[in-house]
Enzyme design. Structure first.
Site, short mmCIF file in Angstrom:
data_model
loop_
_atom_site.label_atom_id
_atom_site.label_comp_id
_atom_site.label_asym_id
_atom_site.label_seq_id
_atom_site.Cartn_x
_atom_site.Cartn_y
_atom_site.Cartn_z
N SER A 1 0.80 -1.31 -0.03
CA SER A 1 0.04 -0.09 0.01
C SER A 1 0.79 1.24 0.14
CB SER A 1 -1.00 -0.04 1.18
OG SER A 1 -0.14 -0.02 2.24
N CYS A 2 0.35 2.40 -0.52
CA CYS A 2 1.08 3.71 -0.59
C CYS A 2 1.39 3.99 0.78
CB CYS A 2 0.24 4.69 -1.41
SG CYS A 2 0.10 4.38 -3.24
N PRO A 3 2.73 4.76 0.80
CA PRO A 3 3.54 5.09 -0.18
C PRO A 3 4.44 4.14 -0.36
CG PRO A 3 4.18 6.03 2.01
CD PRO A 3 2.89 5.20 2.24
#
Length: 68
Positions: A10-12
């Site tokens: 998942s971001c970042p």
């Protein structure tokens, strides 16, 4: 071509992985991401860093080809 597999992250994290790959390699990059948000964030980062990116949809996400 150096490969970065950021699917399932998942971001970042995909952006961080891309940044490290750009800093540590002069090769073009193939970046795999699993979600559209990650594709958009990585593509934006790559363009801001002065490289070009080509996006394509694959079976389990997206493939980004980064050229300098």
């Amino acid at each position: 071509m150096k490969k970065v597999d950021a699917r399932g992250r998942s971001c970042p994290e995909p952006v961080v992985m891309t940044k490290e790959a750009l800093e540590n390699s002069q090769e073009d990059l193939e970046i795999l991401v699993g979600e559209e948000v990650a594709k958009e964030n990585v593509s934006r980062f790559v363009r801001k860093s002065g490289a070009e990116v080509e996006e394509s949809e694959i079976e389990d996400g997206y493939k980004l080809i980064v050229t300098r």
